[in-house]
Structures are given as C-alpha cells and as structure tokens.
Design a protein around this motif. Structure first.
Motif, PDB file in Angstrom:
ATOM      1  N   PHE A 168      58.982 -45.105 -28.878  1.00 17.77           N
ATOM      2  CA  PHE A 168      59.232 -44.708 -30.215  1.00 17.77           C
ATOM      3  C   PHE A 168      58.337 -43.685 -30.432  1.00 17.77           C
ATOM      4  N   GLN A 169      59.176 -42.431 -30.668  1.00 18.40           N
ATOM      5  CA  GLN A 169      58.513 -40.987 -30.822  1.00 18.40           C
ATOM      6  C   GLN A 169      58.457 -40.842 -32.206  1.00 18.40           C
ATOM      7  N   VAL A 170      57.101 -40.934 -32.902  1.00 16.57           N
ATOM      8  CA  VAL A 170      57.077 -40.610 -34.496  1.00 16.57           C
ATOM      9  C   VAL A 170      57.212 -39.228 -34.626  1.00 16.57           C
ATOM     10  N   VAL A 171      58.102 -38.892 -35.700  1.00 15.18           N
ATOM     11  CA  VAL A 171      58.137 -37.459 -35.902  1.00 15.18           C
ATOM     12  C   VAL A 171      57.746 -37.056 -37.368  1.00 15.18           C
ATOM     13  N   ILE A 172      57.844 -38.313 -38.139  1.00 17.57           N
ATOM     14  CA  ILE A 172      57.453 -37.932 -39.772  1.00 17.57           C
ATOM     15  C   ILE A 172      56.688 -39.246 -40.081  1.00 17.57           C
ATOM     16  N   ARG A 173      55.718 -38.994 -40.745  1.00 19.18           N
ATOM     17  CA  ARG A 173      55.118 -39.844 -41.487  1.00 19.18           C
ATOM     18  C   ARG A 173      54.803 -39.877 -42.996  1.00 19.18           C
ATOM     19  N   ASP A 174      54.796 -41.102 -43.680  1.00 24.77           N
ATOM     20  CA  ASP A 174      55.080 -40.982 -45.143  1.00 24.77           C
ATOM     21  C   ASP A 174      54.274 -42.277 -45.474  1.00 24.77           C
ATOM     22  N   SER A 175      54.277 -42.723 -46.746  1.00 27.87           N
ATOM     23  CA  SER A 175      53.475 -43.895 -47.192  1.00 27.87           C
ATOM     24  C   SER A 175      54.434 -44.114 -48.447  1.00 27.87           C
ATOM     25  N   ALA A 176      54.344 -45.603 -48.787  1.00 25.87           N
ATOM     26  CA  ALA A 176      55.221 -46.026 -50.028  1.00 25.87           C
ATOM     27  C   ALA A 176      54.205 -47.399 -50.649  1.00 25.87           C
ATOM     28  N   LYS A 177      54.382 -47.443 -52.007  1.00 29.94           N
ATOM     29  CA  LYS A 177      53.648 -48.625 -52.214  1.00 29.94           C
ATOM     30  C   LYS A 177      55.113 -49.642 -52.985  1.00 29.94           C
ATOM     31  N   LEU A 178      54.663 -50.887 -52.683  1.00 31.96           N
ATOM     32  CA  LEU A 178      55.616 -51.899 -53.442  1.00 31.96           C
ATOM     33  C   LEU A 178      54.722 -52.987 -54.243  1.00 31.96           C
ATOM     34  N   THR A 179      55.381 -53.174 -55.375  1.00 30.92           N
ATOM     35  CA  THR A 179      54.529 -54.143 -56.072  1.00 30.92           C
ATOM     36  C   THR A 179      54.655 -55.412 -55.646  1.00 30.92           C
ATOM     37  N   SER A 180      53.681 -56.353 -56.322  1.00 35.90           N
ATOM     38  CA  SER A 180      53.796 -57.734 -55.781  1.00 35.90           C
ATOM     39  C   SER A 180      55.023 -58.383 -56.157  1.00 35.90           C
ATOM     40  N   GLU A 181      55.610 -57.807 -57.392  1.00 31.94           N
ATOM     41  CA  GLU A 181      57.002 -58.421 -57.666  1.00 31.94           C
ATOM     42  C   GLU A 181      57.880 -58.118 -56.660  1.00 31.94           C
ATOM     43  N   GLU A 182      57.999 -56.933 -56.136  1.00 31.71           N
ATOM     44  CA  GLU A 182      59.033 -56.397 -55.185  1.00 31.71           C
ATOM     45  C   GLU A 182      58.684 -57.164 -53.924  1.00 31.71           C
ATOM     46  N   LEU A 183      57.406 -57.537 -53.612  1.00 30.80           N
ATOM     47  CA  LEU A 183      57.403 -58.386 -52.423  1.00 30.80           C
ATOM     48  C   LEU A 183      57.123 -59.767 -52.648  1.00 30.80           C
ATOM     49  N   GLU A 235      52.422 -47.841 -44.708  1.00 29.07           N
ATOM     50  CA  GLU A 235      52.460 -46.794 -43.819  1.00 29.07           C
ATOM     51  C   GLU A 235      53.885 -46.651 -43.532  1.00 29.07           C
ATOM     52  N   LEU A 236      54.525 -45.568 -43.296  1.00 24.05           N
ATOM     53  CA  LEU A 236      56.002 -45.225 -42.878  1.00 24.05           C
ATOM     54  C   LEU A 236      55.849 -44.420 -41.759  1.00 24.05           C
ATOM     55  N   ARG A 237      56.473 -44.907 -40.707  1.00 29.15           N
ATOM     56  CA  ARG A 237      56.609 -43.919 -39.462  1.00 29.15           C
ATOM     57  C   ARG A 237      58.192 -43.975 -39.166  1.00 29.15           C
ATOM     58  N   PHE A 238      58.666 -42.634 -39.323  1.00 27.93           N
ATOM     59  CA  PHE A 238      60.053 -42.162 -38.971  1.00 27.93           C
ATOM     60  C   PHE A 238      60.094 -41.735 -37.641  1.00 27.93           C
ATOM     61  N   GLY A 239      61.026 -42.076 -36.558  1.00 27.25           N
ATOM     62  CA  GLY A 239      60.979 -41.543 -35.247  1.00 27.25           C
ATOM     63  C   GLY A 239      62.273 -41.824 -34.701  1.00 27.25           C
ATOM     64  N   LYS A 240      62.461 -41.414 -33.427  1.00 33.45           N
ATOM     65  CA  LYS A 240      63.339 -41.493 -32.455  1.00 33.45           C
ATOM     66  C   LYS A 240      63.127 -42.692 -31.323  1.00 33.45           C
ATOM     67  N   LEU A 241      64.147 -43.393 -31.226  1.00 29.84           N
ATOM     68  CA  LEU A 241      63.679 -44.668 -30.369  1.00 29.84           C
ATOM     69  C   LEU A 241      64.267 -44.217 -28.921  1.00 29.84           C
ATOM     70  N   VAL A 242      63.702 -44.290 -27.920  1.00 26.53           N
ATOM     71  CA  VAL A 242      64.201 -43.852 -26.618  1.00 26.53           C
ATOM     72  C   VAL A 242      64.552 -44.914 -25.841  1.00 26.53           C
ATOM     73  N   LEU A 243      65.450 -45.044 -25.146  1.00 28.73           N
ATOM     74  CA  LEU A 243      66.145 -46.177 -24.566  1.00 28.73           C
ATOM     75  C   LEU A 243      66.246 -45.818 -23.024  1.00 28.73           C
ATOM     76  N   ASP A 244      66.076 -46.997 -22.288  1.00 28.95           N
ATOM     77  CA  ASP A 244      66.330 -46.660 -20.632  1.00 28.95           C
ATOM     78  C   ASP A 244      67.888 -46.906 -20.310  1.00 28.95           C
ATOM     79  N   GLU A 245      68.162 -46.807 -19.087  1.00 27.30           N
ATOM     80  CA  GLU A 245      69.466 -46.865 -18.800  1.00 27.30           C
ATOM     81  C   GLU A 245      70.171 -48.055 -19.215  1.00 27.30           C
ATOM     82  N   ALA A 246      69.432 -49.220 -19.348  1.00 28.89           N
ATOM     83  CA  ALA A 246      69.897 -50.614 -19.646  1.00 28.89           C
ATOM     84  C   ALA A 246      69.979 -50.818 -21.139  1.00 28.89           C
ATOM     85  N   GLY A 247      69.464 -49.594 -21.720  1.00 29.31           N
ATOM     86  CA  GLY A 247      69.508 -49.998 -23.145  1.00 29.31           C
ATOM     87  C   GLY A 247      68.372 -50.526 -23.700  1.00 29.31           C
TER      88      GLY A 247
END
Length: 112
Positions: A63-78, A46-58
C-alpha cells in the motif's frame, strides 16, 4: 490493515516548480484513530490515501501512501461503531463526500 476503495479517487496538487504542478491520485484509503478516549466528544483519525499494489494472483503486496490527511468524527457520528472497524471507513468517506465501493483486509503495513 483495512482499506477502502473510494468511489472517486482522491487528488492532491503539488507545486514542483514555480511554473509546474504535479497531480497525484489515490484510489484507496485507510483510517487510523490517532487517540481514542472512551467518552470523548470528538475522535481524530489519520487518513492515508494511496495505491494498492497487487501481485499476479491479485493478492495485495503493498500500500503506497501518496496523500495524508486527518478528520474528526463526533461521538454521535461514531455511535454505530462497535467491533466492525469497516463502519469507520464508511463514516469518514461519507464525511468526505464519497463512498467505499470495496473493502480490502490485508496484513500489509503502510509505505511512504
């Protein structure tokens, strides 16, 4: 949570009315194994794409998720995946045609 900053922001176009659209962008990605079975030919993530919110100290505060998707990887790729989960971020990013420019480890949880 391990986040990867994308070399190119992810974008998704939402149709808000029959005449207008809204484009949302996300600079960071998190990857979670949906169900990992040892020896399986394919693993879904499961892929979650978003924006990272930082405080004044960085320090990451949200983590605000704005897009969700998915991906498959093969055992060879992993085959190089061991105890370092950041490898999965790199593998998924490569499959999407981007790279991870920075890795951020936080104790945050996703927000939607």
């Amino acid at each position: 949570m391990l986040l990867g900053k994308l070399s190119k922001a992810a974008e998704k176009v939402y149709k808000t009315t029959p005449f207008t659209t809204e484009i949302v962008t996300a600079e960071y990605m998190s990857v979670t194994s949906k169900k990992y079975v040892i020896g399986a030919k394919d693993v879904s993530f499961e892929l979650r794409f978003g924006k990272l919110v930082l405080d004044e100290a960085g320090k990451p505060t949200e983590f605000q998720v704005v897009i969700r998707d998915s991906a498959k990887l093969t055992s060879e790729e992993l085959s190089t995946w061991g105890t370092d989960d950041s490898i999965v971020l790199d593998l998924v990013a490569a499959k999407l045609g981007v790279t991870i420019t920075q890795k951020v480890e936080t104790d945050l949880h996703h927000t939607y």
